[in-house]
Design an enzyme around this catalytic site. Structure first.
Site, short mmCIF file in Angstrom:
data_model
loop_
_atom_site.label_atom_id
_atom_site.label_comp_id
_atom_site.label_asym_id
_atom_site.label_seq_id
_atom_site.Cartn_x
_atom_site.Cartn_y
_atom_site.Cartn_z
N HIS A 64 -4.90 14.40 -9.24
CA HIS A 64 -4.86 12.89 -9.84
C HIS A 64 -4.08 12.54 -10.84
CE1 HIS A 64 -8.33 12.23 -7.23
NE2 HIS A 64 -8.64 13.46 -7.21
N ASP A 76 0.62 -1.37 -0.16
CA ASP A 76 0.04 0.03 -0.16
C ASP A 76 1.03 1.22 -0.05
OD1 ASP A 76 -2.86 0.63 0.78
OD2 ASP A 76 -1.88 2.26 1.42
N ASN A 94 -2.20 12.90 -4.55
CA ASN A 94 -3.50 13.37 -5.24
C ASN A 94 -3.95 14.85 -4.66
OD1 ASN A 94 -3.82 11.25 -7.04
ND2 ASN A 94 -4.98 9.96 -5.36
N GLU A 150 -4.85 2.50 -4.39
CA GLU A 150 -3.04 2.07 -4.14
C GLU A 150 -2.72 1.09 -3.46
OE1 GLU A 150 -4.54 4.99 -0.49
OE2 GLU A 150 -4.95 4.30 -2.55
#
Length: 246
Positions: free
Chosen positions: A133, A120, A128, A163
């Site tokens: 983004h 992760d 972001n 993610e």
């Protein structure tokens, strides 16, 4: 049927269809003239029975085989696209789970060690929110390239969502899997993505589980164990690998 057609090829299939057409025409004509003893008519009929399918059969069969092969190719492409994540090109969640279950069953049968890895990206939301983004997408693509560079061809790599990524490493010990994750950490520490003339570095937290699976194990239960190690990695400072049960 379609697979056999592909193996034969378009030309071979057309020739086969033409041959069958000629044989069928000859058979029908022979049966008809069996009851008709006029030799002149019989010779003309037999000639026509051979020539007609030779002339007629190849053209429609060539066209129809072309359509069939195009449709089959499109179906294959659609199935492939349905199994891949559109942004990274990695296996999507459903495809990863399906393929991992197949490898897991093989490991159970052969009693070989496997490793399951959960990954992760750390503070991905910050990327972001700060850079947009598009920067997040760039980071995901960059991370995908790093994963592919660290893994073997036999390893499964999937994007489970957002993610969150996962690896299924067949015939891999905990030491080998841990070495892979450390190589990945090092790769990320030595690289960055560039957004608006700004170099951005990011890190990843990893949970790792290695075992010789039993029939009671599923990819879902193994990933649940991996998630607990992943959360431990997040809570203990991020940018690290935590091995389940250690």
């Amino acid at each position: 049927m379609t697979q056999k057609t592909y193996k034969l090829g378009r030309l071979s299939t057309v020739l086969f269809i033409t041959f069958i057409s000629v044989c069928t025409s000859l058979l029908i004509t022979s049966i008809v003239f069996y009851f008709c003893q006029d030799m002149a008519i019989s010779k003309i009929g037999m000639f026509a029975a051979i020539v007609t399918p030779l002339v007629v059969a190849p053209f429609p069969s060539w066209y129809l085989m072309g359509l069939l092969m195009k449709v089959s190719a499109l179906e294959k492409e659609m199935r492939l696209l349905a199994s891949l994540d559109s942004l990274t090109g990695l296996l999507n969640r459903r495809a990863f789970f399906n393929d991992a279950e197949v490898l897991l069953h093989y490991a159970v049968r052969e009693q070989i060690s496997v490793s399951v890895v959960g990954l992760d990206l750390d503070k991905f939301k910050t990327i972001n929110d700060t850079y947009g983004h598009s920067a997040g997408d760039l980071a995901l693509k960059h991370f995908t390239a790093a994963l592919k560079g660290s893994c073997r061809q036999s390893d499964l790599i999937g994007r489970l969502g957002g993610e969150e990524f996962a690896l299924f490493l067949p015939n891999t010990s905990v030491e080998e899997a841990y070495t892979l994750t450390q190589r990945l950490h090092k790769t990320l520490s030595q690289s960055s993505i560039k957004v608006q003339d700004t170099a951005i570095q990011y890190t990843v937290s990893i949970g790792l589980l290695s075992l010789v699976p039993t029939r009671a194990d599923t990819i879902e239960t193994l990933l649940q164990h991996v998630d607990s190690s992943l959360y431990q990695a997040k809570n203990s400072g991020r940018n690290r690998t935590v091995v389940y049960g250690s």
